[in-house]
Design a protein around this motif. Structure first.
Motif, PDB file in Angstrom:
ATOM      1  N   SER A   1      -9.794  12.332 -11.694  1.00 33.19           N
ATOM      2  CA  SER A   1      -9.266  10.977 -11.908  1.00 33.19           C
ATOM      3  C   SER A   1      -9.625  10.125 -10.712  1.00 33.19           C
ATOM      4  O   SER A   1      -9.932  10.617  -9.632  1.00 33.19           O
ATOM      5  CB  SER A   1      -7.742  11.005 -12.099  1.00 33.19           C
ATOM      6  OG  SER A   1      -7.104  11.520 -10.948  1.00 33.19           O
ATOM      7  N   ARG A   2      -9.579   8.824 -10.922  1.00 35.12           N
ATOM      8  CA  ARG A   2      -9.938   7.875  -9.878  1.00 35.12           C
ATOM      9  C   ARG A   2      -8.758   6.958  -9.602  1.00 35.12           C
ATOM     10  O   ARG A   2      -8.164   6.456 -10.513  1.00 35.12           O
ATOM     11  CB  ARG A   2     -11.147   7.022 -10.318  1.00 35.12           C
ATOM     12  CG  ARG A   2     -12.386   7.871 -10.491  1.00 35.12           C
ATOM     13  CD  ARG A   2     -12.962   8.291  -9.143  1.00 35.12           C
ATOM     14  NE  ARG A   2     -14.228   8.981  -9.291  1.00 35.12           N
ATOM     15  CZ  ARG A   2     -14.311  10.303  -9.406  1.00 35.12           C
ATOM     16  NH1 ARG A   2     -13.223  11.024  -9.396  1.00 35.12           N
ATOM     17  NH2 ARG A   2     -15.496  10.890  -9.500  1.00 35.12           N
TER      18      ARG A   2
ATOM     19  N   ALA B   1      -8.312   6.643  -4.328  1.00 36.92           N
ATOM     20  CA  ALA B   1      -8.322   5.305  -4.926  1.00 36.92           C
ATOM     21  C   ALA B   1      -8.794   4.336  -3.858  1.00 36.92           C
ATOM     22  O   ALA B   1      -8.616   4.570  -2.665  1.00 36.92           O
ATOM     23  CB  ALA B   1      -6.930   4.930  -5.426  1.00 36.92           C
ATOM     24  N   LEU B   2      -9.403   3.248  -4.294  1.00 42.17           N
ATOM     25  CA  LEU B   2      -9.902   2.232  -3.370  1.00 42.17           C
ATOM     26  C   LEU B   2      -9.342   0.884  -3.797  1.00 42.17           C
ATOM     27  O   LEU B   2      -9.639   0.392  -4.884  1.00 42.17           O
ATOM     28  CB  LEU B   2     -11.436   2.203  -3.381  1.00 42.17           C
ATOM     29  CG  LEU B   2     -12.133   1.191  -2.455  1.00 42.17           C
ATOM     30  CD1 LEU B   2     -11.686   1.374  -1.008  1.00 42.17           C
ATOM     31  CD2 LEU B   2     -13.649   1.333  -2.571  1.00 42.17           C
TER      32      LEU B   2
ATOM     33  N   SER C   1      -1.653   9.049  -4.946  1.00 42.82           N
ATOM     34  CA  SER C   1      -3.067   8.742  -4.779  1.00 42.82           C
ATOM     35  C   SER C   1      -3.359   8.662  -3.295  1.00 42.82           C
ATOM     36  O   SER C   1      -2.475   8.351  -2.492  1.00 42.82           O
ATOM     37  CB  SER C   1      -3.445   7.425  -5.462  1.00 42.82           C
ATOM     38  OG  SER C   1      -2.822   6.329  -4.798  1.00 42.82           O
ATOM     39  N   THR C   2      -4.587   8.951  -2.929  1.00 43.41           N
ATOM     40  CA  THR C   2      -5.010   8.805  -1.544  1.00 43.41           C
ATOM     41  C   THR C   2      -5.787   7.496  -1.478  1.00 43.41           C
ATOM     42  O   THR C   2      -6.955   7.422  -1.855  1.00 43.41           O
ATOM     43  CB  THR C   2      -5.878   9.993  -1.107  1.00 43.41           C
ATOM     44  OG1 THR C   2      -5.138  11.209  -1.298  1.00 43.41           O
ATOM     45  CG2 THR C   2      -6.253   9.871   0.356  1.00 43.41           C
ATOM     46  N   THR C   3      -5.104   6.452  -1.023  1.00 42.33           N
ATOM     47  CA  THR C   3      -5.633   5.095  -1.131  1.00 42.33           C
ATOM     48  C   THR C   3      -6.258   4.596   0.161  1.00 42.33           C
ATOM     49  O   THR C   3      -5.631   4.614   1.218  1.00 42.33           O
ATOM     50  CB  THR C   3      -4.513   4.125  -1.566  1.00 42.33           C
ATOM     51  OG1 THR C   3      -3.942   4.590  -2.790  1.00 42.33           O
ATOM     52  CG2 THR C   3      -5.060   2.724  -1.759  1.00 42.33           C
TER      53      THR C   3
ATOM     54  N   LEU D   1       0.844  -1.185   0.000  1.00 45.43           N
ATOM     55  CA  LEU D   1       0.000   0.000   0.000  1.00 45.43           C
ATOM     56  C   LEU D   1       0.888   1.246   0.000  1.00 45.43           C
ATOM     57  O   LEU D   1       1.955   1.252   0.629  1.00 45.43           O
ATOM     58  CB  LEU D   1      -0.898   0.014   1.235  1.00 45.43           C
ATOM     59  CG  LEU D   1      -2.021  -1.017   1.269  1.00 45.43           C
ATOM     60  CD1 LEU D   1      -2.639  -1.082   2.664  1.00 45.43           C
ATOM     61  CD2 LEU D   1      -3.083  -0.676   0.240  1.00 45.43           C
ATOM     62  N   PRO D   2       0.473   2.312  -0.681  1.00 43.77           N
ATOM     63  CA  PRO D   2       1.260   3.558  -0.665  1.00 43.77           C
ATOM     64  C   PRO D   2       1.455   4.050   0.771  1.00 43.77           C
ATOM     65  O   PRO D   2       0.553   3.938   1.611  1.00 43.77           O
ATOM     66  CB  PRO D   2       0.402   4.533  -1.475  1.00 43.77           C
ATOM     67  CG  PRO D   2      -0.464   3.673  -2.335  1.00 43.77           C
ATOM     68  CD  PRO D   2      -0.744   2.444  -1.520  1.00 43.77           C
ATOM     69  N   THR D   3       2.615   4.606   1.040  1.00 46.97           N
ATOM     70  CA  THR D   3       2.912   5.092   2.390  1.00 46.97           C
ATOM     71  C   THR D   3       2.559   6.560   2.572  1.00 46.97           C
ATOM     72  O   THR D   3       2.702   7.098   3.671  1.00 46.97           O
ATOM     73  CB  THR D   3       4.397   4.887   2.710  1.00 46.97           C
ATOM     74  OG1 THR D   3       5.192   5.552   1.705  1.00 46.97           O
ATOM     75  CG2 THR D   3       4.749   3.403   2.716  1.00 46.97           C
ATOM     76  N   ASP D   4       2.129   7.231   1.495  1.00 45.13           N
ATOM     77  CA  ASP D   4       1.724   8.632   1.595  1.00 45.13           C
ATOM     78  C   ASP D   4       0.583   8.888   0.626  1.00 45.13           C
ATOM     79  O   ASP D   4       0.101   7.970  -0.040  1.00 45.13           O
ATOM     80  CB  ASP D   4       2.908   9.576   1.330  1.00 45.13           C
ATOM     81  CG  ASP D   4       3.584   9.316  -0.022  1.00 45.13           C
ATOM     82  OD1 ASP D   4       2.856   9.101  -1.028  1.00 45.13           O
ATOM     83  OD2 ASP D   4       4.815   9.325  -0.092  1.00 45.13           O
TER      84      ASP D   4
END
Length: 590
Positions: free
Chosen positions: A589-590, A568-569, A430-432, A423-426
């Motif tokens: 954007s998604r 993002a999900l 994207s805001t995941t 998973l992204p760390t920041d």
């Protein structure tokens, strides 16, 4: 880049009204840039089609066109006119943009095209069980300096002074910088890939990888339980299959973790994920799973582990769509249409032992042969390379194919790619938000599970955004069908047809959980702990569903004031893909 060249061409046409020699040069530059525009489009098409042979000829023509444009805008009279108030700023900016485009053509595209001469995409695919690392090394040697040159050009293009220029020039400069920044990142990634790939293909000595098959009928956060393991040995590009093992043959060692546990992972997923091989993929972090699998292989099978590769039956279906069917000794033919159903459900109806041990003794050889035959098809296929690449890429994009390396330099690169399973760390790119599932009913009942996840957020409207996640789980099996289930598929501790699923909702980094609820309970639904894991807040639930039942859950997270990228999900790659929707007003954007 095409749009940028068009705008530059339009600008120099405007400058033609100045008249005389500068006007002539402007028209000449416009003609050269128009030719370059067509060639850039042609090169893009050739690159997408992996037509490496054709790119070299196009690159030569492009280099000539951009060199002519740069020469036209670097004429002594043109340079002198750059000192003319107002007009001069526009002339300088156009010249510097033409020079930047020329540097890209001559110092990036041309040397890469030259290195690709004689290399076709067919030469890069497996043939006779081998991938030749020689052309890869040849491309890598050219790509690294070309990437460095592009980066320097990108930096210099950002420094072009657009202040006081007309609108068309400003637009051209902005688009050029955007195009170069995008290309800079893409080429840097390609260069890094080719730099590590020969070593990963055993060019510097044999590599030993463990290929893990995830059984999606028993879901875990990363996909499915670690059902079977296969050793893949690659020596100077030659690919072979070595030993095989199964989670059913590797004994549990409860109370003695195979690697040092992470406290947050133990709290969420139970210490058993570190003491039972089949639970290794419980956490939505593939490096964690890979190191657990590496530990089990080293202890119970033995030998070096240079990396761990994970794949699931849906990804295998994508690959079989490219390679074509494979035949098994049982008389079965695996195709992209039946491989998921056969491997994850029908096999358990066919092989029913008196107990789990007997069932495993019959199904494990079936799984082992299927893995071997599909792997052989992948490494010896006559399929079109582009079709094969698209199939593998689809599996990667769906998080169904993941790769971890025990070599730090390679893992550092892999961590930046979709293969990483992290998973992204920041929240920069994207805001995941994440929704992940795990079966804890000791069954293969997730063949009958449908899931959905919905994210609602004001992240593109508010400085301190809110994220609300709705999760729905639905049992797809009827009571009549449940009554006919084999013992190995149904849970031994629940009523026949019931199954228990854990749900883990991860908020974006920097947020906190502010609300959670069980909107629609099933036979049994409870909220578990709320904690932090992988630098994120997590809310856990557990639900038991009888045939045909449905569960709905909701969790909200609050972000502090700051910068948040588009939302993002991410969800577990389920057997029946999770229905994902994102409602984010004003986000483009998604």
């Amino acid at each position: 880049m095409i749009t940028t060249l068009s705008i530059i061409g339009g600008v120099v046409l405007v400058l033609a009204v100045v008249g005389g020699w500068i006007g002539f040069r402007a028209l000449s530059a416009k003609s050269s840039l128009e030719q370059a525009q067509a060639l850039v489009g042609q090169i893009k098409t050739q690159a997408m089609a992996m037509n490496l042979d054709g790119i070299q000829d196009s690159a030569k023509k492009l280099s000539k066109a951009t060199a002519d444009a740069a020469a036209d805008t670097n004429d002594p009279l043109w340079r002198a006119a750059e000192y003319v108030p107002v007009l001069g700023k526009n002339l300088t900016a156009v010249r510097e943009m033409a020079e930047a485009v020329d540097r890209v053509a001559t110092k990036t595209i041309t040397p890469v095209a030259r290195a690709a001469d004689g290399i076709s995409i067919a030469s890069l695919k497996p043939a006779g069980g081998r991938i030749d690392p020689t052309p890869i090394r040849k491309l890598a040697a050219a790509l690294k300096p070309a990437s460095e040159e592009l980066h320097r050009t990108t930096v210099s293009a950002r420094e072009i002074d657009l202040g006081g220029t007309i609108g068309a020039v400003k637009t051209a400069g902005t688009k050029l910088t955007s195009m170069l920044t995008s290309a800079d990142g893409a080429l840097a990634t390609a260069s890094s890939t080719l730099d590590v790939l020969p070593g990963m293909l055993g060019a510097d000595g044999p590599r030993h990888y463990v290929l893990v098959f995830q059984n999606l009928a028993e879901s875990t956060a990363l996909g499915g339980s670690s059902a079977s393991l296969t050793e893949v040995v690659i020596d100077n590009g030659s690919i072979g299959v070595g030993r095989q093992a199964s989670s059913s043959t590797i004994p549990w060692q409860d109370g003695s973790p195979i690697i040092p546990p992470v406290a947050s992972a133990e709290a969420l997923y139970n210490p058993l994920m570190y003491t039972r091989l089949n639970l290794a993929t419980s956490r939505p972090d593939f490096p964690t799973a890979a190191q657990i699998i590496q530990g089990w292989w080293s202890k119970d099978v033995g030998g070096p582990v240079d990396g761990v590769i994970s794949i699931d039956p849906v990804a295998l279906a994508h690959i079989l769509g490219a390679t074509g069917p494979v035949d098994l000794a049982t008389g079965d033919q695996l195709t992209n249409k039946n491989v998921v159903e056969l491997l994850l459900n029908q096999v358990y109806f066919r092989y029913q032992g008196k107990n789990d041990a007997q069932t495993n003794a019959m199904t494990d050889p079936f799984f082992a042969e299927a893995a071997l035959k599909i792997f052989n098809a992948l490494t010896t296929t006559k399929a079109q390379p582009t079709s094969l690449l698209r199939a593998v890429a689809q599996g990667v994009d769906e998080n169904r194919i993941m790769f971890w390396s025990s070599h730090p330099d390679e893992q550092k690169f892999l961590a930046t790619t979709p293969l990483s399973g992290v998973l992204p760390t920041d929240n920069k790119a994207s805001t995941t938000t994440g929704v992940f599932f795990r079966d804890i009913s000791a069954s293969k009942m997730d063949y009958y599970l449908q899931t959905a996840a919905h994210l609602t957020t004001d992240t593109c409207q508010a400085r301190a955004p809110k994220y609300t996640v709705g999760v729905t789980l639905t049992s797809l099996i009827s009571a009549e069908a449940a009554a006919r289930l084999p013992k190995y598929v149904a849970s031994a501790r629940l009523d026949k047809g019931d199954f228990q699923t854990e749900v883990f909702v991860y908020g974006p980094p920097g947020t906190k959980a502010i609300a959670s609820s069980i909107v629609k309970p099933a036979a049994y639904t409870v909220q578990g702990i709320t904690t932090d894991d992988l630098g994120r807040p997590v809310v856990a639930f557990s639900t038991i569903m009888a045939p045909g039942q449905q569960t709905e859950l909701s969790v909200s997270f609050q972000g502090a004031q700051g910068e948040y990228a588009a939302p993002a999900l991410r969800t577990t790659p389920m057997l029946h893909p999770t229905e994902v929707t994102v409602d984010a007003p004003r986000c483009t954007s998604r």
